[in-house]
Scaffold this motif. Structure first.
Motif, PDB file in Angstrom:
ATOM      1  N   GLY A 165       0.844  -1.195   0.000  1.00  0.00           N
ATOM      2  CA  GLY A 165       0.000   0.000   0.000  1.00  0.00           C
ATOM      3  C   GLY A 165       0.868   1.230   0.000  1.00  0.00           C
ATOM      4  O   GLY A 165       1.720   1.395   0.871  1.00  0.00           O
ATOM      5  N   GLY A 166       0.682   2.088  -0.978  1.00  0.00           N
ATOM      6  CA  GLY A 166       1.529   3.263  -1.105  1.00  0.00           C
ATOM      7  C   GLY A 166       1.276   4.294  -0.029  1.00  0.00           C
ATOM      8  O   GLY A 166       0.249   4.292   0.637  1.00  0.00           O
ATOM      9  N   ALA A 167       2.234   5.179   0.148  1.00  0.00           N
ATOM     10  CA  ALA A 167       2.111   6.249   1.140  1.00  0.00           C
ATOM     11  C   ALA A 167       1.277   7.383   0.555  1.00  0.00           C
ATOM     12  O   ALA A 167       1.783   8.236  -0.156  1.00  0.00           O
ATOM     13  N   SER A 168      -0.015   7.352   0.796  1.00  0.00           N
ATOM     14  CA  SER A 168      -0.901   8.406   0.314  1.00  0.00           C
ATOM     15  C   SER A 168      -1.842   8.799   1.438  1.00  0.00           C
ATOM     16  O   SER A 168      -1.930   8.135   2.459  1.00  0.00           O
ATOM     17  N   TRP A 169      -2.555   9.896   1.233  1.00  0.00           N
ATOM     18  CA  TRP A 169      -3.394  10.457   2.291  1.00  0.00           C
ATOM     19  C   TRP A 169      -4.739   9.743   2.333  1.00  0.00           C
ATOM     20  O   TRP A 169      -5.301   9.438   1.285  1.00  0.00           O
ATOM     21  N   PRO A 170      -5.336   9.509   3.529  1.00  0.00           N
ATOM     22  CA  PRO A 170      -4.703   9.636   4.845  1.00  0.00           C
ATOM     23  C   PRO A 170      -3.559   8.623   5.015  1.00  0.00           C
ATOM     24  O   PRO A 170      -3.602   7.545   4.449  1.00  0.00           O
ATOM     25  N   TYR A 171      -2.591   9.001   5.817  1.00  0.00           N
ATOM     26  CA  TYR A 171      -1.399   8.186   5.963  1.00  0.00           C
ATOM     27  C   TYR A 171      -1.622   7.059   6.972  1.00  0.00           C
ATOM     28  O   TYR A 171      -2.275   7.244   7.998  1.00  0.00           O
ATOM     29  N   ILE A 172      -1.047   5.902   6.672  1.00  0.00           N
ATOM     30  CA  ILE A 172      -1.186   4.733   7.533  1.00  0.00           C
ATOM     31  C   ILE A 172       0.181   4.355   8.091  1.00  0.00           C
ATOM     32  O   ILE A 172       1.122   4.084   7.332  1.00  0.00           O
ATOM     33  N   MET A 173       0.293   4.352   9.405  1.00  0.00           N
ATOM     34  CA  MET A 173       1.482   3.820  10.063  1.00  0.00           C
ATOM     35  C   MET A 173       1.221   2.348  10.363  1.00  0.00           C
ATOM     36  O   MET A 173       0.150   2.007  10.876  1.00  0.00           O
ATOM     37  N   ALA A 174       2.155   1.485  10.034  1.00  0.00           N
ATOM     38  CA  ALA A 174       2.004   0.051  10.277  1.00  0.00           C
ATOM     39  C   ALA A 174       3.117  -0.422  11.201  1.00  0.00           C
ATOM     40  O   ALA A 174       4.298  -0.234  10.905  1.00  0.00           O
ATOM     41  N   LEU A 175       2.738  -1.022  12.327  1.00  0.00           N
ATOM     42  CA  LEU A 175       3.722  -1.466  13.306  1.00  0.00           C
ATOM     43  C   LEU A 175       3.435  -2.899  13.732  1.00  0.00           C
ATOM     44  O   LEU A 175       2.284  -3.269  13.992  1.00  0.00           O
TER      45      LEU A 175
END
Length: 290
Positions: free
Chosen positions: A248-258
């Motif tokens: 999944g590309g970094a686009s808005w809204p941004y998703i942080m995955a941890l």
């Protein structure tokens, strides 16, 4: 509408509260001219008050904006707002969260008062005994993954995630809705400068070491529908693989995955706000693996 915590936050910031009823009487309708007598306007929309904006509220907000009066809209998730209010400073916080209300109202006041930002109190490090318990619980979920019902394992993972966020100083509220992937919303002390609303969090149990693009897209759509700029995907792989692919590309809204296991390890030496800020910076500067 219960405004107890809103009033408490205003009082704690040394802000005197004036309601329309205090000026005109509870049974009368405020007329033009009363708003300039105050220093700022807070318009509060609760989650249980329906979706329509009363015309009287539009009128008062319009008068405030026209008089160049600092105006803050406080919208309790999952309340939607009329697009006509999109240009007005808005914060989305639970009306029961004294910490979130205090921080967001205080931040808003400082933007127009010229007051220096106070030095934040250091966030206490997480109790290592709690961390150990969470890690043991995660290990048990993995070791019993074949015998355990998938839904039961997912519920255990959600509880462990909620415990981790809370132990790290966050305030979290569960979101029980079948039409979106968000599991809970959390307010994390120290993230006020880049999170103007609660952080939407999805907890995901992975049977394969991969987060599909569709999962990221659904979380992104949920964040967008709530007006959030950021969301967090906490994932846990039962395969104990060396790495998990995030598609999944970094686009808005941004998703942080941890990875929740890695997060628990990092919390031994870092505060949660620091970790989230580092992840945010990595995404904004293109260093994230998304």
């Amino acid at each position: 509408m219960n405004l107890t915590e809103v009033y408490a936050a205003l009082v704690s910031l040394d802000i005197d509260i004036v309601e329309p009823g205090d000026v005109f009487g509870r049974d009368s309708t405020p007329g033009p001219g009363w708003l300039p007598q105050v220093d700022l306007l807070c318009a509060v929309f609760s989650a249980d008050a329906g979706w329509e904006t009363p015309a009287s509220i539009f009128l008062e907000i319009g008068q405030a904006v026209g008089a160049q009066l600092p105006t803050l809209v406080i919208a309790e998730p999952p309340r939607r707002l009329d697009p006509a209010l999109s240009s007005i400073p808005t914060t989305r916080v639970p009306l029961t969260s004294a910490l979130a209300l205090h921080d967001q109202i205080g931040l808003f006041v400082r933007t127009f008062s010229g007051s220096p930002s106070p030095v934040s109190a250091p966030v206490p490090m997480i109790d290592r005994n709690i961390l150990r318990e969470i890690k043991e619980d995660l290990a048990d979920i993995r070791s019993n993954s074949q015998q355990q019902d998938p839904s039961a394992a997912a519920e255990r993972l959600e509880r462990a995630s909620l415990q981790l966020i809370t132990a790290a100083g966050g305030e979290a509220v569960s979101i029980d809705r079948d039409d979106e992937p968000v599991d809970f919303a959390a307010w994390i002390p120290g993230t006020e400068k880049f999170l103007s609303s609660p952080l939407l969090i999805e907890v995901k149990l992975l049977r394969r070491p991969e987060v599909a693009r569709g999962s990221i897209d659904r979380l992104r759509a949920a964040a967008n529908s709530r007006g959030a700029t950021w969301a967090l995907l906490l994932y846990f792989s039962i395969t104990d693989a060396g790495g998990v692919k995030i598609r999944g590309g970094a686009s808005w809204p941004y998703i942080m995955a941890l990875n929740i296991e890695e997060l628990a390890t990092r919390l031994q030496d870092e505060g949660l706000a620091q970790i989230l800020n580092n992840e945010r910076n990595a995404i904004m500067h293109g260093a994230s693996g998304q």
